[in-house]
Structures are given as structure tokens and as C-alpha cells.
Design a protein around this motif. Structure first.
Motif, mmCIF file in Angstrom:
data_model
loop_
_atom_site.group_PDB
_atom_site.id
_atom_site.type_symbol
_atom_site.label_atom_id
_atom_site.label_comp_id
_atom_site.label_asym_id
_atom_site.label_seq_id
_atom_site.Cartn_x
_atom_site.Cartn_y
_atom_site.Cartn_z
ATOM 1 N N THR A 1 1.459 -3.659 4.117
ATOM 2 C CA THR A 1 2.462 -3.582 3.050
ATOM 3 C C THR A 1 3.730 -2.883 3.528
ATOM 4 O OG1 THR A 1 1.541 -1.500 2.181
ATOM 5 C CG2 THR A 1 0.670 -3.557 1.278
ATOM 6 N N ALA A 2 3.598 -1.984 4.503
ATOM 7 C CA ALA A 2 4.782 -1.297 5.031
ATOM 8 C C ALA A 2 5.702 -2.251 5.779
ATOM 9 C CB ALA A 2 4.358 -0.159 5.957
ATOM 10 N N GLN A 3 5.180 -3.387 6.220
ATOM 11 C CA GLN A 3 6.023 -4.373 6.896
ATOM 12 C C GLN A 3 6.715 -5.307 5.904
ATOM 13 O OE1 GLN A 3 6.029 -3.415 9.994
ATOM 14 N NE2 GLN A 3 4.258 -2.142 9.456
ATOM 15 N N LEU A 4 6.175 -5.382 4.696
ATOM 16 C CA LEU A 4 6.690 -6.357 3.734
ATOM 17 C C LEU A 4 7.943 -5.884 3.027
ATOM 18 C CD1 LEU A 4 3.323 -7.521 2.103
ATOM 19 C CD2 LEU A 4 4.622 -8.632 3.929
ATOM 20 N N THR A 5 8.063 -4.592 2.817
ATOM 21 C CA THR A 5 9.174 -4.070 2.026
ATOM 22 C C THR A 5 9.908 -2.985 2.787
ATOM 23 O OG1 THR A 5 9.721 -2.854 -0.007
ATOM 24 C CG2 THR A 5 7.541 -2.497 0.911
ATOM 25 N N GLY A 6 11.188 -2.839 2.506
ATOM 26 C CA GLY A 6 11.979 -1.800 3.138
ATOM 27 C C GLY A 6 11.956 -0.488 2.389
ATOM 28 N N ASN A 7 11.128 -0.386 1.360
ATOM 29 C CA ASN A 7 11.082 0.802 0.511
ATOM 30 C C ASN A 7 9.700 1.430 0.592
ATOM 31 O OD1 ASN A 7 10.374 2.018 -2.346
ATOM 32 N ND2 ASN A 7 12.609 2.138 -2.127
ATOM 33 N N ALA A 8 9.646 2.725 0.905
ATOM 34 C CA ALA A 8 8.356 3.396 1.073
ATOM 35 C C ALA A 8 7.580 3.451 -0.235
ATOM 36 C CB ALA A 8 8.576 4.802 1.626
ATOM 37 N N ARG A 9 8.270 3.713 -1.340
ATOM 38 C CA ARG A 9 7.562 3.788 -2.622
ATOM 39 C C ARG A 9 6.927 2.453 -2.969
ATOM 40 N NH1 ARG A 9 10.478 4.598 -7.135
ATOM 41 N NH2 ARG A 9 12.458 4.142 -6.128
ATOM 42 N N LEU A 10 7.637 1.364 -2.710
ATOM 43 C CA LEU A 10 7.077 0.053 -3.000
ATOM 44 C C LEU A 10 5.913 -0.263 -2.066
ATOM 45 C CD1 LEU A 10 7.134 -2.502 -4.630
ATOM 46 C CD2 LEU A 10 8.942 -3.391 -3.137
ATOM 47 N N ALA A 11 6.024 0.158 -0.805
ATOM 48 C CA ALA A 11 4.918 -0.054 0.132
ATOM 49 C C ALA A 11 3.666 0.672 -0.342
ATOM 50 C CB ALA A 11 5.317 0.421 1.527
ATOM 51 N N ARG A 12 3.834 1.921 -0.781
ATOM 52 C CA ARG A 12 2.690 2.659 -1.326
ATOM 53 C C ARG A 12 2.168 1.991 -2.594
ATOM 54 N NH1 ARG A 12 5.365 7.376 0.884
ATOM 55 N NH2 ARG A 12 6.867 7.319 -0.816
ATOM 56 N N GLY A 13 3.095 1.525 -3.429
ATOM 57 C CA GLY A 13 2.679 0.883 -4.670
ATOM 58 C C GLY A 13 1.882 -0.387 -4.432
ATOM 59 N N LEU A 14 2.315 -1.198 -3.456
ATOM 60 C CA LEU A 14 1.579 -2.424 -3.148
ATOM 61 C C LEU A 14 0.181 -2.110 -2.617
ATOM 62 C CD1 LEU A 14 4.399 -4.553 -1.457
ATOM 63 C CD2 LEU A 14 3.376 -4.917 -3.712
ATOM 64 N N ALA A 15 0.096 -1.116 -1.731
ATOM 65 C CA ALA A 15 -1.214 -0.737 -1.202
ATOM 66 C C ALA A 15 -2.102 -0.174 -2.310
ATOM 67 C CB ALA A 15 -1.049 0.286 -0.077
ATOM 68 N N ALA A 16 -1.509 0.629 -3.197
ATOM 69 C CA ALA A 16 -2.281 1.170 -4.318
ATOM 70 C C ALA A 16 -2.729 0.059 -5.261
ATOM 71 C CB ALA A 16 -1.451 2.205 -5.071
ATOM 72 N N ALA A 17 -1.902 -0.976 -5.415
ATOM 73 C CA ALA A 17 -2.290 -2.105 -6.262
ATOM 74 C C ALA A 17 -3.503 -2.831 -5.677
ATOM 75 C CB ALA A 17 -1.119 -3.069 -6.422
ATOM 76 N N VAL A 18 -3.541 -2.964 -4.351
ATOM 77 C CA VAL A 18 -4.710 -3.568 -3.709
ATOM 78 C C VAL A 18 -5.947 -2.710 -3.963
ATOM 79 C CG1 VAL A 18 -5.732 -4.241 -1.497
ATOM 80 C CG2 VAL A 18 -3.318 -4.713 -1.951
ATOM 81 N N LEU A 19 -5.778 -1.388 -3.855
ATOM 82 C CA LEU A 19 -6.898 -0.485 -4.137
ATOM 83 C C LEU A 19 -7.343 -0.614 -5.592
ATOM 84 C CD1 LEU A 19 -8.811 1.824 -3.400
ATOM 85 C CD2 LEU A 19 -6.924 3.425 -3.809
ATOM 86 N N GLY A 20 -6.385 -0.691 -6.510
ATOM 87 C CA GLY A 20 -6.733 -0.860 -7.917
ATOM 88 C C GLY A 20 -7.469 -2.162 -8.172
ATOM 89 N N ALA A 21 -7.014 -3.238 -7.527
ATOM 90 C CA ALA A 21 -7.699 -4.523 -7.685
ATOM 91 C C ALA A 21 -9.123 -4.452 -7.132
ATOM 92 C CB ALA A 21 -6.904 -5.618 -6.980
ATOM 93 N N ALA A 22 -9.289 -3.735 -6.019
ATOM 94 C CA ALA A 22 -10.630 -3.570 -5.450
ATOM 95 C C ALA A 22 -11.537 -2.807 -6.405
ATOM 96 C CB ALA A 22 -10.542 -2.850 -4.106
#
Length: 533
Positions: free
Chosen positions: A188-209
Motif C-alpha cells: 500500500t505504501a507504493q500505491l499512494t503518495g500519502n502516508a496516512r492513506l497508506a496506513r489507512g489502506l493497510a488497516a482496511a485490509v486488516l479490518g476486512a480480514a
């Protein structure tokens, strides 16, 4: 957009400088990682004595395992009960929580040492030296490997008294879960130029899991649902520590982690330094934010929305459990006593609801501290200084973020009250009061975190240590029957246990006064000190 200045020294390869960057990362995390290890290890180490006090004989443990295994709501929360040994019950009760904490630690570490570094501009300076193109990402992943090895060792040591084989299986399950989500965060850190969004995307994957695991475990009581197998959190359970270990499940983790890490490296090679592969959305042609408070709200509204969306279904689920609490516990006097310690001496259903409002209060405190520490991120990221160069005082700037940090938890707790009322079918006013009475304790922690930041910016992350301490006291203290002096360290100990009779209100006023005093102290210190440059 910044472009990496690649090294040109003879003999430089894509991984040159990885060791140096790894040592730098570990030095920067020399407090963060041990604090997380202390929290995870303390949670697991407290499990055996606490559950042994509840279920002192094999017969009691077998009866408890049978009762809990038959409750689909409890399976959704904690997973299936796969054995009736003390070790198996500890893994059932705390395993999912420990796995989620390990995953969060891993994704925070990876984003911190990849996208955060690029966003701040530090990575561009490092890349001007003899540093290979793949070195920063590799060093970040190796930092996560180091942290997760430590988690595995700590978890194994915490449960070794219940059987080394099962303890090792659980430790490896936690470490493997953390490594997988480290690879998710690297991607996710490669997909977005924003650290907060990168964390948010990774957290969303964790939430989905988590949701997939919860749905699968609610459907079947042995962890065999396809939804459970679709979730890495379900894999951790299906390793079956203390219940006939399945070592081959670790191969699933290895394959998924290597695939995601390889994908992250491939994506990193196809983008410029500081940029993400997903196109950035252009801003409005004209600015519409007229005040510091409006800017603070704009920066933090997405985070608050995400927390709200997480609170709502969780509250509905907890509310649906309340009516069955008495039937589930039956004649188990020990468990009833623990619940009364958590929720007060009222009727069992009310005690359960009071305990759940306390849980939501602790979670709201996590949001509040994160919102306060956004001030630290703005200052150290050199975004505050240009803003303060305009006719904006420091107090107005800080007040905007503090308003969000203090009002946001109120919105979260109101959402929790609505969810509990919907799930339980009880009147909203009583549950709304029960949730909102947690606010003074939340404000104390938020104000303490702000004061730490204002007095010494480098001490700002210690705000997380305060919340972690309260989490441990709130979740483990009642089980271990900690002495009153230890329990009183948490402000949540002093709020009334509602819904229930005869609430004691003076401590609430004291907590509000303490929070106000800390805020005044912090604002005075912020106004007097120099900004970080």
C-alpha cells in the motif's frame, strides 16, 4: 514530484546501504518496539493465571469451552474454542487481539520507514548517498522481521508454562501474521503518495480480514469455514496452538508474504521517489478553509469517519450479546465476579453493557491521542511553520486540532450508544449517558498526550504508552484482581459504571478539572517554546 538521485559509486547495487538503514530504523524504534512487546507479552502472560483463577479444574474448563463454543457471537469476537486446556483457552481469549496488535505494529513500522520518510523528504537526502534503489523498502521489511521475531519469542515465553509446543505454535502464528501485514503495508505504501492513506489502506485490509474471520467463525465452530480460511487471522487460529498443531499452515503465510513483498518491490521500481502509483486527486482551484479549526477538521475528518464506521457494527454486535450474557455464564460465579469488576455491581446484563461502554471508551481514547499527535506530525513535517507565518497564533492553531481531538470521541461514543441500543433493543438515553460518561477519562489521556508534546515534542509518542497502560489495566486488571492502587492509575477506573444504580459523580468533575489543567499547562508551554525546525 521528486526524483531519486541514484548512487553512481562503483560497485553499488540495488541493496547497497540496507544494513545501515536497518540499524537506523531499529535505533529510531528502540522505544516503540519494546513498548508494543511489553503490551502483547503482558496481555498473554496475564492470561494463564487469570483464567486459572476462573476455571481451576479440568471439568470447569471443559464446561466453559463447550458453553463458549456454542455461542456464535463469542466465536465472531474471539474465534472458535479448539481445546479445553488452559493454553487453548488463553489462545482463544487473547489470540485474535494479540494477532491484531502484531499486525498493527507491523504496518505502522513499514509505513513509518517507507512512505513517511519519502513524504518528509528525508528519503531523498538519503538516496543522494550510496543507497541502493531497493534498500529503503528492504530495510523497512527487515525492521518488521526483527520486530515480529521478537513478538514470536515473547509470546512463546509468555505461554511456555502451558506447553512449549503450543506456545511456539502461537508465537509463530503471531509473528507470521505480523510479517504478512508488513508486506501488505509495503504494497500500500507504493500505491499512494500519502502516508496516512497508506496506513489507512493497510488497516482496511486488516479490518476486512477480521470481518471475514468473524463471519466464518460465527458460521462454524471449528474454524473450517471458507471465510475463516480466506483471512490471515483465521490462519493463525487454524494453526491450532495447544489443540493438535497444524504446522503446515505456516506455509500459507510464507507464500502470501513473499508474494506481497515481491509485488511491493516490483511496484517500487516503477514509480518516482515521493510519488504513488495511484494518481493524486487535484485540490480545489481556490482555498475554502478560512480558519485553523477548519483546516484541522479537513485533515482529520477522514480518520474520524473511518473510526465511526468501525464503531457502529462493533457496537451492534456487543449489544446483541448483552441479553445472552446471563444465560451464557450460567452458574459460573467466578466469571460473574469478573464481569462485575468490569461493569459494576448492578444486574448482570447492565454490568455487561457497562463493561462494553468501558471498552468503547478505551478505543475512543486511542482516536483522541492519535488526533492530538497530529499536531506533532504537522510540526515535525514542517507544515506548521508556514501556517504560523500568517496571522495565526500558536494557540489558535493548536486549538483547532484539540477541538477535533476532544469532540471526535464524543461522536464515536454517541455512535457506540446507538449501536448498543440497536443491538440490545434498550432505550437510547440510558446507553447514551453510559457511553458519554467515558468522555472525561478520554479527555484526560488526550490532554496528557498534548502536554507531553507541548513540553517536549520528542516525548509525544509516550502518549501511546499512557493509553496502552490503561488498556492493560482495563482488560487484564479485573481478571487478575489487581489492587486498587494499580487500578486507580487509569482514569477509566473513576467513571461511574452505567447503566446502573447510584452513580458517583464527583470523580467525573475531578477528571474534567484534571483534563482542563493539563490543557492549560500544555498551551502555555507550547506558546513559550521554539518550534521544531
Amino acid at each position: 514530484m521528486s526524483t531519486a538521485v541514484l548512487p553512481t559509486a562503483a560497485g553499488t547495487g540495488p541493496l547497497t546501504g540496507t544494513g545501515t538503514l536497518l540499524r537506523l530504523a531499529l535505533r529510531r524504534d528502540r522505544l516503540l518496539i519494546p513498548l508494543w512487546l511489553l503490551g502483547i507479552g503482558g496481555l498473554l502472560a496475564a492470561g494463564p493465571p487469570g483464567l486459572a483463577a476462573l476455571y481451576s479444574t479440568a471439568t470447569e474448563r471443559a464446561q466453559a469451552a463447550t458453553s463458549m463454543s456454542g455461542n456464535s457471537s463469542l466465536r465472531a469476537l474471539y474465534g472458535p474454542v479448539l481445546g479445553d486446556s488452559l493454553g487453548a483457552l488463553v489462545v482463544w481469549r487473547y489470540g485474535v487481539v494479540a494477532a491484531v496488535l502484531t499486525a498493527v505494529l507491523s504496518l505502522l513500522l513499514v509505513v513509518r520507514h517507507t512512505r513517511d520518510e519519502e513524504e518528509s523528504g528525508r528519503q531523498e537526502m538519503l538516496s543522494a548517498a550510496v543507497v541502493g534503489r531497493r534498500a529503503p523498502l528492504t530495510a523497512a521489511l527487515l525492521t518488521a522481521v526483527t520486530a515480529n521475531l521478537a513478538v514470536a519469542l515473547v509470546a512463546t515465553a509468555a505461554l511456555a508454562g502451558e506447553g512449549l509446543r503450543g506456545a511456539l505454535a502461537h508465537g509463530l502464528a503471531l509473528g507470521a501474521t505480523g510479517l504478512l501485514f508488513a508486506a501488505v503495508a509495503a504494497t500500500t505504501a507504493q500505491l499512494t503518495g500519502n502516508a496516512r492513506l497508506a496506513r489507512g489502506l493497510a488497516a482496511a485490509v486488516l479490518g476486512a480480514a477480521f470481518v471475514a474471520r468473524a463471519g466464518g467463525d460465527a458460521a462454524r465452530d471449528d474454524g473450517s469455514s471458507p471465510l475463516s480460511w480466506a483471512s490471515p487471522l483465521g490462519w493463525a487460529q487454524n494453526i491450532r496452538p495447544f489443540a493438535g498443531e497444524r504446522w503446515w499452515v505456516l506455509a500459507l503465510y510464507a507464500a502470501a508474504t513473499l508474494a506481497l513483498a515481491g509485488l511491493a518491490h516490483t511496484l517500487a521500481a516503477r514509480r518516482d521517489l515521493g510519488a504513488g502509483l495511484l494518481p493524486a486527486r487535484p485540490g480545489a482551484p481556490e482555498g475554502r478553509l478560512a480558519t485553523p479549526a477548519a483546516l484541522a477538521w479537513r485533515l482529520q475528518r477522514g480518520t474520524l469517519l473511518g473510526w465511526t464506521l468501525a464503531f457502529a457494527p462493533a457496537a451492534v454486535l456487543f449489544g446483541s450479546l448483552a441479553d445472552g450474557a446471563a444465560a451464557l455464564l450460567g452458574d459460573d460465579a467466578s466469571t460473574r465476579e469478573i464481569l462485575h469488576r468490569l461493569g459494576g455491581e448492578q444486574a448482570l446484563t447492565d454490568a455487561f453493557l457497562a463493561a462494553m461502554t468501558g471498552v468503547f471508551g478505551l478505543l475512543a481514547a486511542l482516536y483522541a491521542v492519535a488526533a492530538v499527535l497530529r499536531l506533532h506530525a504537522e510540526e515535525t513535517g514542517h507544515r506548521a511553520e508556514p501556517l504560523l507565518g500568517h496571522p495565526v497564533g500558536r494557540l489558535r492553531w493548536a486549538a483547532g486540532h484539540l477541538l477535533t481531538a476532544l469532540a471526535g470521541p464524543a461522536a464515536l461514543l454517541a455512535t457506540a450508544a446507538c449501536g448498543l441500543a440497536l443491538g440490545h433493543g434498550r432505550g437510547l438515553p440510558a446507553l447514551l449517558l453510559a457511553c458519554l460518561v467515558q468522555l472525561p477519562a478520554v479527555w484526560v489521556l488526550a490532554a496528557a498526550a498534548f502536554t507531553l508534546y507541548a513540553v517536549r515534542p520528542r516525548a509525544a509518542p509516550a502518549g501511546w504508552a499512557l493509553v496502552t497502560l490503561c488498556l492493560l489495566i482495563g482488560w487484564v486488571g479485573p481478571v487478575l484482581d489487581l489492587p486498587a492502587r494499580a487500578m486507580d492509575l487509569s482514569p477509566f477506573t473513576h467513571v461511574p459504571k452505567l447503566p446502573g444504580p447510584d452513580p458517583h459523580w464527583p470523580p467525573v468533575a475531578v477528571l474534567v478539572a484534571v483534563a482542563a489543567g493539563l490543557l492549560v499547562l500544555g498551551l502555555a508551554r507550547l506558546r513559550a517554546r521554539d518550534l521544531t525546525t
